[in-house]
Design a protein around this motif. Structure first.
Motif, short mmCIF file in Angstrom:
data_model
loop_
_atom_site.label_atom_id
_atom_site.label_comp_id
_atom_site.label_asym_id
_atom_site.label_seq_id
_atom_site.Cartn_x
_atom_site.Cartn_y
_atom_site.Cartn_z
N LEU A 51 0.93 4.22 -10.62
CA LEU A 51 1.03 4.90 -9.19
C LEU A 51 1.20 6.55 -9.38
O LEU A 51 0.60 7.46 -8.71
CB LEU A 51 2.80 4.81 -8.82
CG LEU A 51 2.92 3.20 -8.39
CD1 LEU A 51 4.57 3.09 -7.97
CD2 LEU A 51 2.00 2.92 -7.08
N TRP B 95 1.91 3.72 -2.95
CA TRP B 95 0.98 4.70 -3.53
C TRP B 95 1.24 5.82 -2.95
O TRP B 95 1.74 5.92 -1.81
CB TRP B 95 -0.37 4.19 -3.57
CG TRP B 95 -0.72 3.25 -4.59
CD1 TRP B 95 -1.16 3.46 -6.13
CD2 TRP B 95 -0.25 1.80 -5.03
NE1 TRP B 95 -1.31 2.42 -6.85
CE2 TRP B 95 -0.60 1.30 -6.24
CE3 TRP B 95 0.32 0.88 -4.18
CZ2 TRP B 95 -0.53 0.10 -6.89
CZ3 TRP B 95 0.64 -0.46 -4.68
CH2 TRP B 95 0.10 -0.87 -5.89
N THR C 111 -4.84 5.19 -7.11
CA THR C 111 -4.89 5.04 -5.85
C THR C 111 -4.61 3.33 -5.69
O THR C 111 -4.32 2.72 -6.56
CB THR C 111 -6.45 4.77 -5.48
OG1 THR C 111 -7.13 4.51 -6.51
CG2 THR C 111 -6.84 6.48 -5.55
N TYR C 112 -4.61 2.99 -4.41
CA TYR C 112 -4.18 1.57 -4.17
C TYR C 112 -4.76 0.57 -4.82
O TYR C 112 -6.06 0.63 -4.89
CB TYR C 112 -3.93 1.28 -2.48
CG TYR C 112 -3.68 -0.13 -2.08
CD1 TYR C 112 -2.58 -0.69 -2.55
CD2 TYR C 112 -4.43 -0.70 -1.46
CE1 TYR C 112 -2.14 -2.09 -2.38
CE2 TYR C 112 -4.19 -2.06 -1.05
CZ TYR C 112 -3.10 -2.61 -1.62
OH TYR C 112 -2.63 -3.96 -1.45
N ARG D 182 0.81 -1.20 0.08
CA ARG D 182 0.30 -0.04 0.00
C ARG D 182 0.75 1.27 0.02
O ARG D 182 0.54 2.37 -0.69
CB ARG D 182 -0.89 -0.01 1.35
CG ARG D 182 -1.74 1.20 1.58
CD ARG D 182 -2.64 1.94 0.43
NE ARG D 182 -3.16 3.09 0.54
CZ ARG D 182 -2.39 4.22 0.26
NH1 ARG D 182 -1.08 3.89 -0.41
NH2 ARG D 182 -3.04 5.42 0.25
N ASP D 183 1.98 1.43 0.66
CA ASP D 183 2.72 2.57 0.74
C ASP D 183 3.52 3.02 -0.35
O ASP D 183 4.03 3.94 -0.38
CB ASP D 183 3.84 2.54 2.06
CG ASP D 183 2.84 2.98 3.51
OD1 ASP D 183 2.19 3.52 3.20
OD2 ASP D 183 2.91 2.19 4.41
N ARG E 285 3.41 0.08 -11.06
CA ARG E 285 3.75 -0.84 -10.14
C ARG E 285 3.48 -2.23 -10.86
O ARG E 285 2.59 -2.53 -11.55
CB ARG E 285 2.90 -0.94 -9.01
CG ARG E 285 2.91 -1.96 -7.84
CD ARG E 285 4.43 -2.13 -7.22
NE ARG E 285 4.43 -3.05 -6.37
CZ ARG E 285 5.54 -3.75 -5.80
NH1 ARG E 285 6.68 -3.03 -6.20
NH2 ARG E 285 5.43 -4.59 -5.06
#
Length: 209
Positions: free
Chosen positions: A137, A45, A131-132, A42-43, A154
């Motif tokens: 990204l 993004w 968004t995730y 998650r991090d 990603r």
């Protein structure tokens, strides 16, 4: 000349920086914290609500027809916060962030160094942040004079970057793998102080290859 990656050294740095605010300014931006709970992937993004954030890559390349000919590259996408929250405006031009791009390529043999950069507001036609769950990204339109999109994506095994500036005769189109190396947190728990008084800090991580 075609190039291939050779012992590609990648540093992906997603940095959330706490900026020093004046006494008369209401602190509304989220602040970097020493007890931040990291959550990957998650991090990778963006982190809305923080003032400044960037994704930074550096590495070495070698020419496919002459492996001894070496190049260095750099690619960065910045998110620069304008407002902590979306403005109450019915306009496609309303933006909470700017997206800033920078790319460079150095030829170690000739000494030539090319670079390109652009700055846009983050709006649907100019640039923005995924968004995730998206593969994208961050992205931005290319600099003026080039009909292209700069992209950071990603992938399951790493990342992909694409940048082009026809006027500067610069282009990058690379797939970057992390060699299954773990994330390295910079500073205790990924908290990196930027000033001796403790009023400026970042949340900072990288891949070392």
């Amino acid at each position: 000349m075609k190039m291939r990656s050779r012992q590609l050294h990648i540093a992906l740095l997603v940095v959330v920086v706490l900026l020093v605010t004046g006494a008369a300014e209401t602190p509304r931006w989220r602040q970097a914290s020493p007890d931040y709970q990291w959550n990957f992937p998650r991090d990778h993004w963006s982190h809305p609500g923080y003032r400044t954030e960037w994704w930074y890559f550096t590495g070495h390349l070698a020419a496919t027809d002459d492996p001894d000919r070496q190049f260095g590259f750099q690619f960065t996408l910045f998110r620069v916060g304008l407002l902590p929250e979306a403005p109450d405006l019915d306009s496609a031009w309303a933006a909470t962030d700017l997206v800033m791009t920078h790319a460079a390529l150095s030829d170690f043999e000739s000494g030539d160094h090319l670079f390109s950069e652009a700055l846009y507001r983050a709006t649907p036609h100019l640039g923005g942040f995924g968004t995730y769950g998206d593969t994208l990204l961050a992205w931005s339109r290319a600099p003026a004079g080039t009909d292209a999109i700069w992209r950071l994506e990603r992938r399951a095994d790493g990342f992909a970057i694409r940048a082009r500036d026809d006027r500067r005769q610069l282009a990058l189109d690379l797939v970057l793998t992390t060699d299954d190396r773990p994330v390295v947190l910079q500073g205790p728990g990924g908290y990196s102080l930027k000033s001796s008084d403790g009023e400026a800090a970042s949340q900072y991580y990288s891949y070392t290859r």
